[in-house]
Write a protein that holds these residues in place. Structure first.
Motif, PDB file in Angstrom:
ATOM      1  N   GLU B 165       0.865  -1.306   0.116  1.00 40.31           N
ATOM      2  CA  GLU B 165       0.133   0.051  -0.007  1.00 40.31           C
ATOM      3  C   GLU B 165       0.933   1.391  -0.080  1.00 40.31           C
ATOM      4  O   GLU B 165       0.731   2.198  -0.817  1.00 40.31           O
ATOM      5  CB  GLU B 165      -1.014  -0.274   1.375  1.00 40.31           C
ATOM      6  CG  GLU B 165      -2.292   0.763   1.181  1.00 40.31           C
ATOM      7  CD  GLU B 165      -2.889   0.606   0.046  1.00 40.31           C
ATOM      8  OE1 GLU B 165      -3.278  -0.654  -0.280  1.00 40.31           O
ATOM      9  OE2 GLU B 165      -3.341   1.459  -0.630  1.00 40.31           O
ATOM     10  N   GLU B 171      -2.422  -2.497  -5.781  1.00 41.32           N
ATOM     11  CA  GLU B 171      -3.455  -3.153  -6.813  1.00 41.32           C
ATOM     12  C   GLU B 171      -2.505  -4.150  -7.655  1.00 41.32           C
ATOM     13  O   GLU B 171      -3.151  -4.836  -8.684  1.00 41.32           O
ATOM     14  CB  GLU B 171      -4.031  -2.201  -7.906  1.00 41.32           C
ATOM     15  CG  GLU B 171      -4.762  -1.150  -6.925  1.00 41.32           C
ATOM     16  CD  GLU B 171      -5.822  -1.737  -6.303  1.00 41.32           C
ATOM     17  OE1 GLU B 171      -6.703  -2.685  -6.886  1.00 41.32           O
ATOM     18  OE2 GLU B 171      -6.162  -1.543  -5.128  1.00 41.32           O
ATOM     19  N   LYS B 172      -1.310  -4.315  -7.360  1.00 41.82           N
ATOM     20  CA  LYS B 172      -0.286  -4.884  -8.431  1.00 41.82           C
ATOM     21  C   LYS B 172      -0.656  -6.445  -8.500  1.00 41.82           C
ATOM     22  O   LYS B 172      -0.358  -7.184  -9.366  1.00 41.82           O
ATOM     23  CB  LYS B 172       1.084  -4.413  -8.220  1.00 41.82           C
ATOM     24  CG  LYS B 172       2.020  -4.743  -9.318  1.00 41.82           C
ATOM     25  CD  LYS B 172       3.318  -3.897  -9.150  1.00 41.82           C
ATOM     26  CE  LYS B 172       4.041  -4.481 -10.485  1.00 41.82           C
ATOM     27  NZ  LYS B 172       5.584  -4.034 -10.504  1.00 41.82           N
ATOM     28  N   ASP B 193      -6.814 -10.093   0.035  1.00 44.02           N
ATOM     29  CA  ASP B 193      -7.776 -10.415  -1.021  1.00 44.02           C
ATOM     30  C   ASP B 193      -8.551 -11.921  -0.791  1.00 44.02           C
ATOM     31  O   ASP B 193      -9.439 -12.221  -1.484  1.00 44.02           O
ATOM     32  CB  ASP B 193      -7.113 -10.417  -2.584  1.00 44.02           C
ATOM     33  CG  ASP B 193      -6.367  -9.152  -2.798  1.00 44.02           C
ATOM     34  OD1 ASP B 193      -5.419  -9.146  -2.784  1.00 44.02           O
ATOM     35  OD2 ASP B 193      -7.501  -8.238  -3.119  1.00 44.02           O
ATOM     36  N   LYS B 213      -9.807 -11.884 -11.868  1.00 45.12           N
ATOM     37  CA  LYS B 213      -8.919 -11.022 -12.541  1.00 45.12           C
ATOM     38  C   LYS B 213      -8.948 -10.740 -14.166  1.00 45.12           C
ATOM     39  O   LYS B 213      -9.015  -9.606 -14.555  1.00 45.12           O
ATOM     40  CB  LYS B 213      -7.271 -11.328 -12.103  1.00 45.12           C
ATOM     41  CG  LYS B 213      -6.234 -10.626 -12.648  1.00 45.12           C
ATOM     42  CD  LYS B 213      -4.736 -10.814 -11.976  1.00 45.12           C
ATOM     43  CE  LYS B 213      -3.806  -9.914 -12.915  1.00 45.12           C
ATOM     44  NZ  LYS B 213      -2.704 -10.238 -12.431  1.00 45.12           N
TER      45      LYS B 213
END
Lengths: 290, 218
Positions: B165, B171-172, B193, B213
């Motif tokens: 973060e 988000e990677k 996640d 994804k």
């Protein structure tokens, strides 16, 4: 069963002897205490436990050791620094035996040995354990602490066969010596039933190549066998704990981490039976030379 | 080709690495479609082994040996597959967090993921957050899976997510936590996640997350 052509090292860990030719010295038996899930532990993080029960267990192991002549050590397992200190204090007050400082956490192990050294227990402690993939800073900390005795676990990611284990140990030994470990004790790593035979064969290989004292945590072969109790019944757990612990001894193991200390009443007499028989093989020089 | 596919599948099930290598090379010599050999031979063999492990028919050592045999075959055959056709379900970095040396559950997960068509990089035990992320970036991983068996090592899972973060990499990667100390509540608290209690759940979750994804990228 075997006589190794290579001279076998015999360590003195405080008052006990570890190593040598099979049959030369009785097998050292190491029971685990305060491990995760041990019913005598009331609070694992704070190191609160039932002292009376712990005393009784230590005395029971001692009693069997006296009866059989098998030296014993304790594998003291802690998950926090605070708990480990409490356990070390208790063990050092309640037995004169050497003990292993064991934890899944590197920081707790290092803190444990530092504490043990500070309170004058250098001769009695064994660091459990280092692996070929241990980071340099762990080895540096061990050296700084002045630890001389350590279990070297023959586990390296991807290592499956007996040859993998032997290779992992041979590659790691120079680094172990650099860390100031004078008495490396090899554990050939058991995590299921198939690995028991592979680890046992590795014991033979390592003793033949290096002469270092060698053994394994054989009890893992049964304790990890999912569905075994359901299929075979409760009685099978103890009987098979005995057989899996005996197997490496038959092939020359110098020590066994036999599992929960409670099992001493099964393990010590069983090992004694084999040691007694092997004493005569050794005396009569009837071993197979390898 | 059908006979070779059957033989290579059986060789994986028997964790006969030598035989897998021999058959993989034979497949190349004979000009057989490497993708088919991988999917219907090697991967199918590994799935059979994975199922046997779930039903307690085989031991962890056997699962690991079968995974090694499968990998040996894939390493040979992949070199014959054009880059664009090298499909896997996703790339996963997996390891036990720093300070923790528990390995068995993580190894089971690793082998089952491989058996189920994922590209797996197992970093081993006592792995720092920095190393997880460096390796994930190196191989362009989709998912980072973190195992922690002790409550004292759970904080490493939190730290990795915080680091992602703070460095703008939140988000990677998809981050999944597991291991004996982790729980569903914990994973929500640290905003992972996903959480998997068992290796089987982990494989299903990985598949599901990769599906999500892909859909989000369309």
């Amino acid at each position: 069963m075997f006589k190794f052509k290579r001279t076998q090292k015999i360590y003195e860990i405080d008052k006990i002897k570890l190593g040598g030719q099979p049959g030369e010295n009785p097998t050292v038996l190491i029971g685990s205490i305060f491990y995760h899930g041990h019913k005598i532990v009331l609070d694992e993080k704070k190191g609160i436990f039932n002292k009376e029960s712990a005393e009784k267990l230590i005395k029971l192991q001692e009693e069997f050791s006296d009866k059989t002549g098998n030296p014993y050590m304790l594998d003291v397992v802690g998950s926090t620094k605070k708990a480990m200190e409490k356990f070390i204090n208790f063990i050092s007050d309640n037995t004169e035996a050497p003990f292993l400082i064991d934890s899944p956490s590197v920081d707790v192990r290092i803190s444990g040995v530092k504490y043990a050294m500070e309170v004058g227990l250098k001769r009695r402690i064994v660091y459990n354990s280092i692996i070929p993939e241990s980071e340099p800073k762990e080895l540096e900390a061990i050296k700084e602490a002045g630890v001389e005795n350590a279990i070297l676990l023959a586990y390296k990611g991807g290592a499956i066969t007996s040859e993998d284990r032997i290779k992992a140990v041979m590659e790691f030994l120079p680094r172990v010596e650099e860390a100031g470990i004078v008495k490396p004790i090899i554990d050939t790593y058991v995590f299921d039933v198939p690995s028991l035979s592979l680890a046992t064969k590795a014991i033979v290989g390592i003793k033949r190549e290096t002469g270092f004292p060698c053994g394994c945590g054989a009890h893992n072969a049964i304790s990890t066998w999912m569905g075994f109790r359901k299929r075979m019944g409760d009685q099978a757990i103890k009987t098979c704990a005995v057989t899996v612990n005996i197997a490496p001894i038959i092939l020359g193991a110098d020590f066994i981490l036999y599992g929960p200390i409670e099992d001493c009443k099964y393990i010590f007499p069983s090992v004694y039976a084999i040691n007694t028989s092997y004493k005569y093989l050794y005396k009569l020089q009837e071993q197979l030379e390898i | 080709m059908e006979k070779l596919i059957e033989n290579i599948r059986n060789a994986v099930v028997d964790y006969n690495e030598e035989e897998v290598i021999k058959l993989a090379n034979e497949a190349i010599e004979k000009g057989f479609n490497p993708v088919e050999i991988i999917e219907r031979g090697l991967s199918e063999g590994a799935r059979i082994v994975g199922d046997k492990f779930e039903t307690l028919e085989i031991f962890l050592t056997e699962l690991m040996l079968a995974a090694e045999a499968m990998k040996a075959g894939i390493n040979i055959l992949f070199s014959e597959v054009p880059d664009g056709k090298r499909a896997t379900k996703g790339t996963i970095i997996i390891g036990t967090v720093r300070g923790d040396i528990h390995d068995i559950g993580k190894s089971i997960m690793s082998s089952l993921l491989l058996a189920n068509g994922f590209n797996v990089y197992d970093l081993g035990v006592n792995v720092s957050s920095i190393k997880f992320i460096e390796e994930a970036e190196k191989v362009n991983a989709d998912i980072i899976m973190l195992s922690a068996l002790m409550t004292t090592s759970l904080v490493e899972q939190k730290d990795l997510l915080r680091y992602l973060e703070d460095t703008g990499k939140g988000e990677k990667f998809i981050v999944v936590v597991g291991g004996g100390a982790a729980t569903q509540e914990w994973s929500k608290e640290i905003k992972a996640d996903g959480y998997a209690e068992t290796a089987i759940e982990g494989v299903k979750l990985a598949g599901h997350l990769m599906e999500e994804k892909r859909r989000s990228q369309i």
